[in-house]
Scaffold this active site. Structure first.
Site, PDB file in Angstrom:
ATOM      1  N   LYS A 252      -8.388  -1.329  18.248  1.00 45.04           N
ATOM      2  CA  LYS A 252      -8.451  -1.488  19.689  1.00 45.04           C
ATOM      3  C   LYS A 252      -9.174  -0.296  20.310  1.00 45.04           C
ATOM      4  O   LYS A 252      -9.017   0.828  19.878  1.00 45.04           O
ATOM      5  CB  LYS A 252      -7.040  -1.606  20.281  1.00 45.04           C
ATOM      6  CG  LYS A 252      -6.331  -2.893  19.900  1.00 45.04           C
ATOM      7  CD  LYS A 252      -4.986  -2.994  20.578  1.00 45.04           C
ATOM      8  CE  LYS A 252      -4.302  -4.321  20.247  1.00 45.04           C
ATOM      9  NZ  LYS A 252      -2.969  -4.433  20.894  1.00 45.04           N
TER      10      LYS A 252
ATOM     11  N   ARG B 201       0.844  -1.192   0.000  1.00 46.33           N
ATOM     12  CA  ARG B 201       0.000   0.000   0.000  1.00 46.33           C
ATOM     13  C   ARG B 201       0.882   1.246   0.000  1.00 46.33           C
ATOM     14  O   ARG B 201       1.977   1.257   0.581  1.00 46.33           O
ATOM     15  CB  ARG B 201      -0.922  -0.005   1.211  1.00 46.33           C
ATOM     16  CG  ARG B 201      -1.859  -1.212   1.252  1.00 46.33           C
ATOM     17  CD  ARG B 201      -2.633  -1.287   2.550  1.00 46.33           C
ATOM     18  NE  ARG B 201      -3.527  -2.449   2.565  1.00 46.33           N
ATOM     19  CZ  ARG B 201      -3.161  -3.660   2.968  1.00 46.33           C
ATOM     20  NH1 ARG B 201      -1.910  -3.872   3.381  1.00 46.33           N
ATOM     21  NH2 ARG B 201      -4.020  -4.661   2.952  1.00 46.33           N
TER      22      ARG B 201
ATOM     23  N   ARG C  99      -0.101  -1.384  -6.946  1.00 38.83           N
ATOM     24  CA  ARG C  99      -0.367  -2.597  -6.161  1.00 38.83           C
ATOM     25  C   ARG C  99      -1.329  -3.513  -6.911  1.00 38.83           C
ATOM     26  O   ARG C  99      -1.084  -4.719  -7.025  1.00 38.83           O
ATOM     27  CB  ARG C  99      -0.953  -2.200  -4.804  1.00 38.83           C
ATOM     28  CG  ARG C  99      -1.497  -3.349  -3.943  1.00 38.83           C
ATOM     29  CD  ARG C  99      -1.957  -2.789  -2.604  1.00 38.83           C
ATOM     30  NE  ARG C  99      -2.742  -3.720  -1.819  1.00 38.83           N
ATOM     31  CZ  ARG C  99      -2.246  -4.639  -0.995  1.00 38.83           C
ATOM     32  NH1 ARG C  99      -0.939  -4.766  -0.869  1.00 38.83           N
ATOM     33  NH2 ARG C  99      -3.029  -5.420  -0.283  1.00 38.83           N
TER      34      ARG C  99
ATOM     35  N   TYR D 278      -7.298 -11.495  -8.394  1.00 40.99           N
ATOM     36  CA  TYR D 278      -5.985 -11.467  -9.042  1.00 40.99           C
ATOM     37  C   TYR D 278      -5.563 -12.842  -9.545  1.00 40.99           C
ATOM     38  O   TYR D 278      -4.533 -12.968 -10.205  1.00 40.99           O
ATOM     39  CB  TYR D 278      -4.924 -10.972  -8.057  1.00 40.99           C
ATOM     40  CG  TYR D 278      -5.260  -9.656  -7.414  1.00 40.99           C
ATOM     41  CD1 TYR D 278      -5.308  -8.487  -8.161  1.00 40.99           C
ATOM     42  CD2 TYR D 278      -5.527  -9.570  -6.059  1.00 40.99           C
ATOM     43  CE1 TYR D 278      -5.623  -7.268  -7.575  1.00 40.99           C
ATOM     44  CE2 TYR D 278      -5.832  -8.356  -5.458  1.00 40.99           C
ATOM     45  CZ  TYR D 278      -5.881  -7.220  -6.224  1.00 40.99           C
ATOM     46  OH  TYR D 278      -6.187  -6.020  -5.637  1.00 40.99           O
TER      47      TYR D 278
ATOM     48  N   HIS E  67      -2.695   3.458  -6.103  1.00 41.69           N
ATOM     49  CA  HIS E  67      -3.138   2.090  -5.810  1.00 41.69           C
ATOM     50  C   HIS E  67      -3.035   1.185  -7.035  1.00 41.69           C
ATOM     51  O   HIS E  67      -2.977  -0.045  -6.898  1.00 41.69           O
ATOM     52  CB  HIS E  67      -4.580   2.114  -5.304  1.00 41.69           C
ATOM     53  CG  HIS E  67      -5.117   0.753  -4.974  1.00 41.69           C
ATOM     54  ND1 HIS E  67      -4.618  -0.010  -3.935  1.00 41.69           N
ATOM     55  CD2 HIS E  67      -6.098   0.007  -5.561  1.00 41.69           C
ATOM     56  CE1 HIS E  67      -5.279  -1.164  -3.891  1.00 41.69           C
ATOM     57  NE2 HIS E  67      -6.167  -1.184  -4.861  1.00 41.69           N
TER      58      HIS E  67
ATOM     59  N   HIS F 246      -3.160  -9.865   2.301  1.00 43.52           N
ATOM     60  CA  HIS F 246      -4.597  -9.894   2.549  1.00 43.52           C
ATOM     61  C   HIS F 246      -4.890 -10.996   3.564  1.00 43.52           C
ATOM     62  O   HIS F 246      -4.222 -12.022   3.586  1.00 43.52           O
ATOM     63  CB  HIS F 246      -5.366 -10.199   1.252  1.00 43.52           C
ATOM     64  CG  HIS F 246      -5.538  -9.000   0.370  1.00 43.52           C
ATOM     65  ND1 HIS F 246      -4.933  -8.882  -0.872  1.00 43.52           N
ATOM     66  CD2 HIS F 246      -6.251  -7.860   0.543  1.00 43.52           C
ATOM     67  CE1 HIS F 246      -5.271  -7.726  -1.422  1.00 43.52           C
ATOM     68  NE2 HIS F 246      -6.060  -7.092  -0.590  1.00 43.52           N
TER      69      HIS F 246
END
Length: 323
Positions: free
Chosen positions: A176, A147, A269, A301, A266, A292
């Site tokens: 969190k 990324r 990627r 992909y 992007h 992922h």
């Protein structure tokens, strides 16, 4: 903290069950998103109705009516919220409906992000009017399939030039929640790998620098701009290149019909993973490369080449045909 005593059986209403479920959640983002789904579902079913009187098909009908024509991701999110709610009620022994089997989760749609050919990427990076900084960034994004924010955040101290790898801070799957109710993103350290193209460019870009951000601006920040010490090169005083600046630079070199019509960061990627899939990389290898967490996110992909399919088909031939 007050304890909510729920009535049992048919006395438990749709609204009471929904409120109790939402009160059991600790993540404020989840409460907000689930609250939208449960609020509209409860209103459609009848908030004062006994939960036990609601049939499974009524749940499915409510989902279909409220979000049947929505985008796939919206349908899956709303369905998932209602599914969690009905499952929570069932685990606690409350009589109530379940999401029917026919109200299925839909597969995620194919991405509409353009796939740039390897030739187009190579030609863009080879252009003489492109600065070395942009060449290195674009090549690194393509070869690591990382990324953009992850690569821009890398510091020189973390680079393993010999091993062609570096640790990156990747956002975790679950945020969190602090005690006061604020949400903090859960970041995990993961490793990205690059190949010969990035390996040739990185030393030229660093020019002997041994610390600070890898990608920096060409000018020092103004006196009124406050930056953390980690985001400033201690040797040159230059600031870390931001995502917005990097995006504008790529658009500047690729726009064909005015600002905003060029490539997006992007796409490197997305193109890298697509090219790996076309060359026959397995789903597990694509997941390892892209990091992922769900296999359905990498299936777009997974596009083996014709040669790879021929090789697989040959395994079905009679035994003597492969001798």
């Amino acid at each position: 903290m007050p304890v909510l005593l729920l009535p049992t059986g048919k006395a438990l209403t749709v609204r009471t069950a929904a409120d109790a479920f939402l009160d059991s959640l600790t993540n404020p983002n989840t409460v907000r998103n689930y609250g939208i789904a449960l609020g509209k579902t409860a209103e459609h079913l009848g908030e004062g109705r006994p939960l036990a009187a609601v049939a499974d098909d009524e749940i499915g009908g409510a989902l279909e009516l409220l979000w049947g024509s929505s985008a796939v991701n919206t349908w899956n999110a709303r369905r998932g919220a209602v599914l969690s709610w009905t499952g929570w009620c069932a685990e606690r022994g409350y009589d109530g409906p379940a999401v029917p089997a026919w109200a299925k989760r839909l597969p995620p749609p194919d991405s509409d992000t353009p796939v740039r050919s390897k030739m187009a990427i190579d030609r863009l990076i080879a252009r003489r009017d492109v600065h070395l900084r942009e060449k290195t960034l674009w090549r690194m994004l393509y070869e690591t399939c990382a990324r953009s924010e992850e690569i821009l955040d890398v510091n020189i101290e973390g680079l393993d030039l010999a091993g062609r790898r570096a640790p990156v801070k990747s956002k975790g799957a679950k945020p969190k929640v602090r005690r006061r109710g604020t949400v903090r993103a859960d970041y995990v350290l993961e490793t990205v790998f690059w190949d010969a193209g990035t390996a040739r460019l990185l030393p030229r870009l660093l020019k002997g620098r041994t610390r600070g951000p890898v990608f920096v601006t060409h000018r020092r920040p103004g006196p009124g701009k406050m930056l953390s010490a980690r985001d400033v090169c201690p040797d040159t005083g230059l600031a870390r290149l931001s995502y917005g600046q990097a995006r504008a630079l790529l658009d500047q070199h690729t726009a064909h019909a005015g600002p905003g019509t060029g490539w997006d960061l992007h796409e490197y990627r997305h193109s890298g993973l697509t090219h790996l899939g076309e060359q026959g990389a397995s789903e597990l290898m694509l997941m390892a490369k892209s990091r992922h967490k769900k296999v359905e996110n990498v299936r777009r992909y997974f596009k083996p080449s014709a040669a790879a399919i021929v090789d697989v088909t040959a395994l079905l031939a009679p035994g003597d045909a492969r001798r």
